[in-house]
Design a protein around this motif. Sequence first.
Motif, mmCIF file in Angstrom:
data_model
loop_
_atom_site.group_PDB
_atom_site.id
_atom_site.type_symbol
_atom_site.label_atom_id
_atom_site.label_comp_id
_atom_site.label_asym_id
_atom_site.label_seq_id
_atom_site.Cartn_x
_atom_site.Cartn_y
_atom_site.Cartn_z
ATOM 1 N N ALA A 23 0.796 -1.227 0.000
ATOM 2 C CA ALA A 23 0.000 0.000 0.000
ATOM 3 C C ALA A 23 0.827 1.275 0.000
ATOM 4 N N ALA A 24 2.064 1.219 0.515
ATOM 5 C CA ALA A 24 2.847 2.456 0.669
ATOM 6 C C ALA A 24 3.238 3.029 -0.691
ATOM 7 N N GLN A 25 3.191 4.329 -0.779
ATOM 8 C CA GLN A 25 3.604 5.017 -1.998
ATOM 9 C C GLN A 25 5.131 5.078 -2.070
ATOM 10 N N PRO A 26 5.724 4.995 -3.273
ATOM 11 C CA PRO A 26 7.186 5.105 -3.377
ATOM 12 C C PRO A 26 7.663 6.502 -3.010
ATOM 13 N N LEU A 27 8.865 6.561 -2.468
ATOM 14 C CA LEU A 27 9.457 7.853 -2.119
ATOM 15 C C LEU A 27 9.871 8.600 -3.383
ATOM 16 N N PRO A 28 9.731 9.918 -3.390
ATOM 17 C CA PRO A 28 10.273 10.679 -4.517
ATOM 18 C C PRO A 28 11.793 10.632 -4.496
ATOM 19 N N VAL A 29 12.411 10.858 -5.651
ATOM 20 C CA VAL A 29 13.872 10.864 -5.761
ATOM 21 C C VAL A 29 14.315 12.237 -6.229
ATOM 22 N N PRO A 30 15.222 12.902 -5.479
ATOM 23 C CA PRO A 30 15.817 12.459 -4.207
ATOM 24 C C PRO A 30 14.803 12.458 -3.068
ATOM 25 N N TRP A 31 15.148 11.677 -2.028
ATOM 26 C CA TRP A 31 14.252 11.567 -0.879
ATOM 27 C C TRP A 31 14.099 12.917 -0.181
ATOM 28 N N PRO A 32 12.956 13.133 0.435
ATOM 29 C CA PRO A 32 12.825 14.315 1.290
ATOM 30 C C PRO A 32 13.681 14.160 2.545
ATOM 31 N N ALA A 33 13.965 15.282 3.167
ATOM 32 C CA ALA A 33 14.857 15.275 4.341
ATOM 33 C C ALA A 33 14.330 14.361 5.443
ATOM 34 N N GLN A 34 13.011 14.317 5.643
ATOM 35 C CA GLN A 34 12.457 13.484 6.706
ATOM 36 C C GLN A 34 12.759 12.010 6.475
ATOM 37 N N ALA A 35 12.659 11.558 5.221
ATOM 38 C CA ALA A 35 12.956 10.155 4.922
ATOM 39 C C ALA A 35 14.417 9.848 5.201
ATOM 40 N N ARG A 36 15.308 10.750 4.791
ATOM 41 C CA ARG A 36 16.735 10.542 5.041
ATOM 42 C C ARG A 36 17.015 10.468 6.545
ATOM 43 N N GLU A 37 16.368 11.334 7.318
ATOM 44 C CA GLU A 37 16.580 11.339 8.772
ATOM 45 C C GLU A 37 16.051 10.050 9.406
ATOM 46 N N GLU A 38 14.936 9.538 8.899
ATOM 47 C CA GLU A 38 14.396 8.285 9.454
ATOM 48 C C GLU A 38 15.331 7.114 9.139
ATOM 49 N N LEU A 39 15.935 7.091 7.947
ATOM 50 C CA LEU A 39 16.891 6.030 7.618
ATOM 51 C C LEU A 39 18.096 6.092 8.545
ATOM 52 N N VAL A 40 18.603 7.291 8.787
ATOM 53 C CA VAL A 40 19.748 7.448 9.689
ATOM 54 C C VAL A 40 19.369 7.000 11.100
ATOM 55 N N THR A 41 18.166 7.340 11.535
ATOM 56 C CA THR A 41 17.709 6.912 12.862
ATOM 57 C C THR A 41 17.635 5.393 12.940
ATOM 58 N N LEU A 42 17.104 4.770 11.886
ATOM 59 C CA LEU A 42 17.031 3.304 11.843
ATOM 60 C C LEU A 42 18.419 2.691 11.944
ATOM 61 N N LEU A 43 19.364 3.206 11.180
ATOM 62 C CA LEU A 43 20.716 2.642 11.191
ATOM 63 C C LEU A 43 21.433 2.901 12.501
ATOM 64 N N GLY A 44 21.083 3.981 13.191
ATOM 65 C CA GLY A 44 21.774 4.334 14.428
ATOM 66 C C GLY A 44 21.189 3.716 15.671
ATOM 67 N N ALA A 45 20.183 2.835 15.508
ATOM 68 C CA ALA A 45 19.499 2.283 16.675
ATOM 69 C C ALA A 45 20.256 1.141 17.341
ATOM 70 N N GLY A 46 21.310 0.651 16.708
ATOM 71 C CA GLY A 46 22.093 -0.432 17.312
ATOM 72 C C GLY A 46 21.595 -1.810 16.924
ATOM 73 N N ALA A 86 27.762 4.076 -4.643
ATOM 74 C CA ALA A 86 27.486 4.832 -3.423
ATOM 75 C C ALA A 86 27.192 6.297 -3.742
ATOM 76 N N ARG A 87 27.869 6.824 -4.732
ATOM 77 C CA ARG A 87 27.605 8.219 -5.125
ATOM 78 C C ARG A 87 26.147 8.369 -5.593
ATOM 79 N N ASP A 88 25.697 7.434 -6.417
ATOM 80 C CA ASP A 88 24.316 7.481 -6.902
ATOM 81 C C ASP A 88 23.321 7.264 -5.765
ATOM 82 N N MET A 89 23.620 6.313 -4.876
ATOM 83 C CA MET A 89 22.689 6.002 -3.797
ATOM 84 C C MET A 89 22.603 7.138 -2.785
ATOM 85 N N ALA A 90 23.737 7.742 -2.466
ATOM 86 C CA ALA A 90 23.724 8.859 -1.519
ATOM 87 C C ALA A 90 22.934 10.036 -2.084
#
Length: 816
Positions: A373-396, A485-489
């Motif tokens: 059901a979820a809609q795909p993220l626009p490219v490039p991602w919005p800042a909120q999506a990037r921050e949520e990914l960083v939060t996910l990765l930083g959770a340990g 990595a350049r493309d993904m970042a």
Amino acid sequence: MTSTEVTTESEDSGPSGYAAARLRLLQEEARSGPPRRAALARLTDDWLTGLFDAAAERAGVRGAALVAVGGYGRGELSPRSDLDLLLLHDGTADAGAVAALADGIWYPVWDLGLALDHSVRTPGEARRTAGEDLKVQLGLLDARPVAGDLGLVTGLRTAILADWRNQAPKRLPALDELCRERAERMGELQFLLEPDLKEARGGLRDATALRAVAASWVADAPREGLAEARRTLLDARDALHLTTGRATDRLALQEQDQVAGALGLLDADALLRHVYEAARTVSYATDVTWREVNRVLRARSVRPRLRTILGGAKAAPERTPLAEGVVEADGEVVLARTARPERDPVLTLRAAAAAAEAGLPLSRHLVRHLSTAAQPLPVPWPAQAREELVTLLGAGESTVGVWEALEAEGIITRLLPDWERVHCRPQRNPVHTWTVDRHLVETAVRASHLTRRVGRPDLLLIAALLHDIGKGWPGDHSVAGEVIARDMAARIGFDKQDVGVVATLVRHHLLLVETATRRDLDDPATVRSVATAVGSASTLELLHALTEADALATGPAAWSSWRASLVTDLVKRVAALLAGEEPPAPEPLAPSAEQERLAVEALRTGEPVLSLHTRPEPAPEDGGSEPVGVELLIALPDRPGVLPAAAGVLALHRLTVRAADLRAVELPTELGETADLLVLSWRVAAEYGSLPQATRLRADLVRALDGSLDIRARLAEREAAYPRRRGVKAPPPRVTVPAAGSRLATVIEVRAQDAPGLLHRIGRALEHCAVRVRSAHVSTLGANAVDAFYVTDGDGRPLSPERAAEVAGEVEKELG
């Protein structure tokens, strides 16, 4: 009836007829997989039915049945599977007659050389045994009549299933514990280079356990892909049995290419990836199922008390908000009732980040719903999506379970399409504990503990997730990874400058550890080359943390306090250069107090002096461990042949060299002059047994130097006395001359399979080339040795390019 017809009928009903038909069936290439397993089960049923009927008539037994249980009961007969049989009888026949009936079945099976697991019981005895032994009960859940009294078998099956369901609150936790204990002992199938297809976690045993859970009516496993995963594992086992001719479940390295060919796959890597994906499906279903089982059993135990308190009212599960559109309910993360994934493309990452931060699992239903059901993220991602990914990765550590849940439903590859290349990709180097994708996540987990050390923790976490993203592409994975990595970042939404930093970190993620362990840190060229590659102090800071996280996530052999100290030393030197401080010109090495004491003694006697002792080092707080705690120091007057002689003596005494450093030093003499000495610092470990005495090592070193000990012949004799182990053939050694290695000497780098006497052979080849070894840096990682030798000509100058290439060729020839 003609004689020919009689003979054919006799052969078809006897052991030889069954054996021939079985062989024909297994050789039919057109029939494999479930059809062949089912056909083999039917063929075996028919043969055993004939044996049973004949034996029952001879013994005069009525009220008996032959029952297939376990894998045979499920009709999953692999070519070398055991026959798991139960002879069930109603107890009316005397014991002698029942024994005669059993012998009439068991002995023909044994005569054919088939493995047999058998028992003889009445229904009551079978039920009691199942109540006492969980494994027996699990086997009987798949009971299937082969011959005899069908009603007897039906009655037992009904009773066993009723017992299983009635005893579920006690039996299911015991089964869960049994599965966990087996997983701890056998490891996770999806990460093993030589997995056990049956016993490892995610294997056939776990798939069977899920069937048992479903039969309890307490919970059901996720069905999406589970049947196909089970088929994949069974097909791989069939091919393994046919390839080896043995009843084995272990997918050994030397058989993987043949098994891959039998399954129509390209190579062993394709086979492992195929098997890993199946195991991952089973493992995910196992996690989800047992979580649901525990939830249901917990609710059942609490419900009577709640009814008493609430007067019979049903209590609704409490829902605790975690983030916008995300709540906790009954120990899982679920969507809030107001959530609208079709209008909120960031919801998937927000839910994942909230779950990881709370240390909770994502509900399977939530993940399934978001995947569709979820809609795909626009490219490039919005800042909120990037921050949520960083939060996910930083959770340990809790990041891993959440990430795997997203990956199981294909969400990760939709968010990051390049992830598909590393998904379930095996790593052939035994130093690596994980597949490529899991290693990347584990590296991010390790990096999350280092974020306080860096100014840009977001870049550290993203670089950790992407540092090996180039694996699976042709060429150097660091070079390919830089581009990806350049493309993904950029896709994730970082600006141009940050994208450049991430790309640099991915390109050079091996630079610090390789330089620190293989290069002379006192050589200014070493420090300058790293500073040039890194470019800035902030990037160096990030690279230092990434290096440590990567090594810790690789496996126990990849990081140690010794390696950590070398990397830290290199980083300090590079940081000083980036701050404007020029590295000092190299000076003669100042020996430590211990080295100076040995050197003075070597000067006085003119002979080698040794010191061998344990020097334990505390494990660093980051969890690294020191693989070697034994230090061997050798000091002696400089002379030709020291390196091959010393290395050969260590090999003869079965000492494995984990690290080595060889340096020429100068000490003042009593006459006011200087004397050249060699100081060798070795870190060694005994292959087995205790360490040799230093006096014996010294005596053999003296003999090796004066030529009275033929090390080469002794090593050859020992190698000839032991047969080579089977296994994958190691790639050939590679000897190179790295560009811009040093301005003071020529660097000869050797990459080869680690083996006793390797360093001796390298040293002998260098001596034969008449070059002088200025210093040596030995690094062993698992089965691989990467050694760097700083060499000069007789006058102490670097070799010409032509001469360096010639020396490299001679060393490679010696090792080949």
